[in-house]
Write an enzyme that holds these catalytic residues in place. Structure first.
Site, PDB file in Angstrom:
ATOM      1  N   GLY A   1       0.805  -1.222   0.000  1.00  0.00           N
ATOM      2  CA  GLY A   1       0.000   0.000   0.000  1.00  0.00           C
ATOM      3  C   GLY A   1       0.836   1.269   0.000  1.00  0.00           C
ATOM      4  O   GLY A   1       0.700   2.133  -0.879  1.00  0.00           O
TER       5      GLY A   1
ATOM      6  N   ALA B   1       9.618  -1.944   3.799  1.00  0.00           N
ATOM      7  CA  ALA B   1       8.962  -3.233   4.072  1.00  0.00           C
ATOM      8  C   ALA B   1       8.683  -3.388   5.561  1.00  0.00           C
ATOM      9  O   ALA B   1       9.545  -3.093   6.389  1.00  0.00           O
ATOM     10  CB  ALA B   1       9.854  -4.379   3.594  1.00  0.00           C
ATOM     11  N   GLY B   2       7.502  -3.842   5.877  1.00  0.00           N
ATOM     12  CA  GLY B   2       7.187  -4.042   7.288  1.00  0.00           C
ATOM     13  C   GLY B   2       5.956  -4.916   7.452  1.00  0.00           C
ATOM     14  O   GLY B   2       5.112  -4.997   6.560  1.00  0.00           O
TER      15      GLY B   2
ATOM     16  N   ASP C   1       0.268  -8.360  15.651  1.00  0.00           N
ATOM     17  CA  ASP C   1      -0.220  -7.717  16.871  1.00  0.00           C
ATOM     18  C   ASP C   1      -0.830  -8.726  17.836  1.00  0.00           C
ATOM     19  O   ASP C   1      -1.727  -9.492  17.480  1.00  0.00           O
ATOM     20  CB  ASP C   1      -1.269  -6.658  16.533  1.00  0.00           C
TER      21      ASP C   1
ATOM     22  N   GLN D   1       2.518   1.076  21.560  1.00  0.00           N
ATOM     23  CA  GLN D   1       1.109   0.769  21.261  1.00  0.00           C
ATOM     24  C   GLN D   1       0.772  -0.574  21.872  1.00  0.00           C
ATOM     25  O   GLN D   1       1.495  -1.555  21.650  1.00  0.00           O
ATOM     26  CB  GLN D   1       0.876   0.734  19.743  1.00  0.00           C
TER      27      GLN D   1
ATOM     28  N   GLN E   1       1.634  -4.233  20.515  1.00  0.00           N
ATOM     29  CA  GLN E   1       2.725  -4.113  19.530  1.00  0.00           C
ATOM     30  C   GLN E   1       4.106  -3.999  20.187  1.00  0.00           C
ATOM     31  O   GLN E   1       4.923  -3.187  19.753  1.00  0.00           O
ATOM     32  CB  GLN E   1       2.502  -2.882  18.647  1.00  0.00           C
TER      33      GLN E   1
ATOM     34  N   TYR F   1       6.518  -4.722  17.334  1.00  0.00           N
ATOM     35  CA  TYR F   1       6.527  -3.683  16.281  1.00  0.00           C
ATOM     36  C   TYR F   1       7.104  -2.369  16.833  1.00  0.00           C
ATOM     37  O   TYR F   1       7.933  -1.717  16.180  1.00  0.00           O
ATOM     38  CB  TYR F   1       5.089  -3.497  15.815  1.00  0.00           C
TER      39      TYR F   1
ATOM     40  N   TYR G   1      -1.411   6.492  11.441  1.00  0.00           N
ATOM     41  CA  TYR G   1      -2.280   5.438  10.889  1.00  0.00           C
ATOM     42  C   TYR G   1      -2.649   5.808   9.454  1.00  0.00           C
ATOM     43  O   TYR G   1      -3.355   6.765   9.211  1.00  0.00           O
ATOM     44  CB  TYR G   1      -3.514   5.251  11.782  1.00  0.00           C
TER      45      TYR G   1
HETATM   46  N1  CAA Z   1      -4.513   0.212  26.190  1.00  0.00           N
HETATM   47  C1  CAA Z   1      -4.439  -0.547  27.327  1.00  0.00           C
HETATM   48  N2  CAA Z   1      -4.938  -1.771  27.427  1.00  0.00           N
HETATM   49  C2  CAA Z   1      -5.541  -2.275  26.351  1.00  0.00           C
HETATM   50  C3  CAA Z   1      -5.680  -1.566  25.143  1.00  0.00           C
HETATM   51  C4  CAA Z   1      -5.124  -0.267  25.103  1.00  0.00           C
HETATM   52  N3  CAA Z   1      -5.179   0.477  23.987  1.00  0.00           N
HETATM   53  N4  CAA Z   1      -6.324  -2.338  24.256  1.00  0.00           N
HETATM   54  C5  CAA Z   1      -6.577  -3.509  24.880  1.00  0.00           C
HETATM   55  N5  CAA Z   1      -6.121  -3.443  26.142  1.00  0.00           N
HETATM   56  C6  CAA Z   1      -6.212  -4.472  27.173  1.00  0.00           C
HETATM   57  C7  CAA Z   1      -7.654  -4.866  27.429  1.00  0.00           C
HETATM   58  O1  CAA Z   1      -8.244  -3.980  28.360  1.00  0.00           O
HETATM   59  C8  CAA Z   1      -7.494  -6.251  28.003  1.00  0.00           C
HETATM   60  O2  CAA Z   1      -7.064  -6.166  29.343  1.00  0.00           O
HETATM   61  P1  CAA Z   1      -7.644  -7.174  30.447  1.00  0.00           P
HETATM   62  O3  CAA Z   1      -7.237  -8.567  29.992  1.00  0.00           O
HETATM   63  O4  CAA Z   1      -6.999  -6.760  31.733  1.00  0.00           O
HETATM   64  O5  CAA Z   1      -9.121  -6.994  30.425  1.00  0.00           O
HETATM   65  C9  CAA Z   1      -6.349  -6.780  27.194  1.00  0.00           C
HETATM   66  O6  CAA Z   1      -5.603  -5.663  26.674  1.00  0.00           O
HETATM   67  C10 CAA Z   1      -6.893  -7.562  26.014  1.00  0.00           C
HETATM   68  O7  CAA Z   1      -5.915  -8.375  25.655  1.00  0.00           O
HETATM   69  P2  CAA Z   1      -6.154  -9.635  24.722  1.00  0.00           P
HETATM   70  O8  CAA Z   1      -4.863 -10.362  24.751  1.00  0.00           O
HETATM   71  O9  CAA Z   1      -7.408 -10.368  25.079  1.00  0.00           O
HETATM   72  O10 CAA Z   1      -6.223  -9.012  23.317  1.00  0.00           O
HETATM   73  P3  CAA Z   1      -7.323  -8.651  22.294  1.00  0.00           P
HETATM   74  O11 CAA Z   1      -7.716  -9.878  21.571  1.00  0.00           O
HETATM   75  O12 CAA Z   1      -8.392  -7.803  22.899  1.00  0.00           O
HETATM   76  O13 CAA Z   1      -6.440  -7.762  21.314  1.00  0.00           O
HETATM   77  C11 CAA Z   1      -4.967  -6.025  20.705  1.00  0.00           C
HETATM   78  C12 CAA Z   1      -5.672  -6.717  21.848  1.00  0.00           C
HETATM   79  C13 CAA Z   1      -4.024  -7.009  19.988  1.00  0.00           C
HETATM   80  C14 CAA Z   1      -4.147  -4.899  21.292  1.00  0.00           C
HETATM   81  C15 CAA Z   1      -6.034  -5.515  19.698  1.00  0.00           C
HETATM   82  O14 CAA Z   1      -6.897  -4.649  20.396  1.00  0.00           O
HETATM   83  C16 CAA Z   1      -5.438  -4.767  18.544  1.00  0.00           C
HETATM   84  O15 CAA Z   1      -5.097  -5.335  17.520  1.00  0.00           O
HETATM   85  N6  CAA Z   1      -5.306  -3.434  18.688  1.00  0.00           N
HETATM   86  C17 CAA Z   1      -4.758  -2.570  17.661  1.00  0.00           C
HETATM   87  C18 CAA Z   1      -3.269  -2.466  17.804  1.00  0.00           C
HETATM   88  C19 CAA Z   1      -2.777  -1.429  16.818  1.00  0.00           C
HETATM   89  O16 CAA Z   1      -3.062  -0.250  16.931  1.00  0.00           O
HETATM   90  N7  CAA Z   1      -2.007  -1.865  15.806  1.00  0.00           N
HETATM   91  C20 CAA Z   1      -1.554  -0.988  14.798  1.00  0.00           C
HETATM   92  C21 CAA Z   1      -1.615  -1.684  13.476  1.00  0.00           C
HETATM   93  S1  CAA Z   1      -1.285  -0.590  12.123  1.00  0.00           S
HETATM   94  C22 CAA Z   1       0.313  -0.330  12.189  1.00  0.00           C
HETATM   95  O17 CAA Z   1       1.044  -0.913  12.928  1.00  0.00           O
HETATM   96  C23 CAA Z   1       0.828   0.737  11.276  1.00  0.00           C
HETATM   97  C24 CAA Z   1       1.419   1.835  12.042  1.00  0.00           C
HETATM   98  O18 CAA Z   1       2.633   1.972  12.003  1.00  0.00           O
HETATM   99  C25 CAA Z   1       0.567   2.799  12.769  1.00  0.00           C
END
Ligand code: CAA
Length: 249
Positions: free
Chosen positions: A14, A91-92, A96, A149, A152, A155, A187
């Site tokens: 992308g 590349a990346g 997560d 994040q 991550q 990452y 993002y």
């Molecule tokens: N801050 C703090 N805690 C958080 C949170 C946050 N933002 N998001 C989730 N949590 C906590 C929840 O409260 C929960 O805690 P408890 O177990 O105590 O209730 C726990 O994390 C959930 O953990 P799980 O292992 O059950 O995970 P999940 O299946 O809910 O997934 C996640 C969690 C992997 C973080 C998912 O929410 C996710 O994918 N989030 C997006 C991450 C993100 O922004 N990635 C960027 C991708 S794009 C990119 O990388 C390009 C770039 O450069 C910007």
């Protein structure tokens, strides 16, 4: 002046596509590296689509997380286009998952592809750039390397590491006419965002002051600015392209 040669890793993705198109339009000779798990047909289809749109872009297959594969890929690129003047480490991947559930494989894949790749690619081109006394290296990092994040650790560590690499290398090669800079996108609307849960995504957009996701072209324009031959006094910098989502001194 000779047409400058650019190698863009992950060039068919992308953000990579936008970078390739922007630089091709500005007259650079562009080579797009791709991996695509060896799907050469998909890469050639991408190339044909670019050609139909008026962008002539060469292709070089290779896995930048592996040194030997990277060396072969850079050789291919140089045979097609000539010595690399400009390297875009774009590349990346993401794998997560919260840290307590993260496997060694999820950790290593991200560190190898997003950070060790910078060693692999740069080691292939840096001596040539220094000998010719011109070079531009751009490392595409991330807002999440700056602020961390949830989900991550792999990452964020790799992307923060990339800027350390930028700052150190920039000092080593500054007197050779080679600049090294980081761009930290926020993002950006690409396939990389596809796995983010809807409620998390809504919250992310709500926290972007500009009020929208970034476009790949927002990043590509910044790349074009930094690699311009006249741009010889910006080095070791980390340029945020994030709609104001994260601001630092
Ligand atoms: N801050 C703090 N805690 C958080 C949170 C946050 N933002 N998001 C989730 N949590 C906590 C929840 O409260 C929960 O805690 P408890 O177990 O105590 O209730 C726990 O994390 C959930 O953990 P799980 O292992 O059950 O995970 P999940 O299946 O809910 O997934 C996640 C969690 C992997 C973080 C998912 O929410 C996710 O994918 N989030 C997006 C991450 C993100 O922004 N990635 C960027 C991708 S794009 C990119 O990388 C390009 C770039 O450069 C910007």
């Amino acid at each position: 002046m000779k047409q400058q040669v650019v190698l863009v890793t992950g060039g068919t993705g992308g953000m990579g596509t936008a970078i390739c198109q922007t630089l091709a339009k500005q007259g650079y000779l562009v080579v797009a590296n791709y991996h695509k798990n060896g799907d050469h047909d998909a890469a050639q289809q991408w190339q044909a689509e670019q050609s139909q749109k008026g962008y002539q872009i060469a292709l070089a297959h290779g896995d930048v997380s592996q040194l030997e594969s990277t060396q072969k890929m850079v050789n291919t690129a140089e045979q097609l286009a000539g010595p690399i003047d400009i390297l875009i480490n774009n590349a990346g991947i993401t794998r997560d998952v919260t840290f307590r559930k993260m496997s060694p494989q999820q950790w290593n894949e991200v560190i190898d592809t997003n950070l060790n790749s910078a060693f692999n690619t740069t080691s292939c081109v840096i001596n040539g750039m220094c000998e010719r006394e011109f070079g531009r290296i751009i490392n595409i990092s991330s807002i999440n390397g700056q602020k961390g994040q949830c989900g991550q650790t792999n990452y964020s560590a790799a992307k923060a590491g990339l800027h350390g690499f930028t700052m150190a290398l920039a000092q080593e090669v500054a007197k050779k006419g080679v600049t090294v800079n980081t761009i930290s996108p926020g993002y950006i609307a690409t396939a990389m965002l596809a796995h983010i849960p809807d409620n998390v995504m809504e919250n992310i957009i709500a926290n972007i002051p500009v009020g929208r996701l970034g476009k790949p072209q927002d990043v590509a324009r910044t790349v074009a600015f930094l690699v311009h031959p006249d741009n010889e006094f910006i080095t070791g910098a980390n340029i945020p392209v994030n709609g104001g989502q994260y601001m630092s001194f």
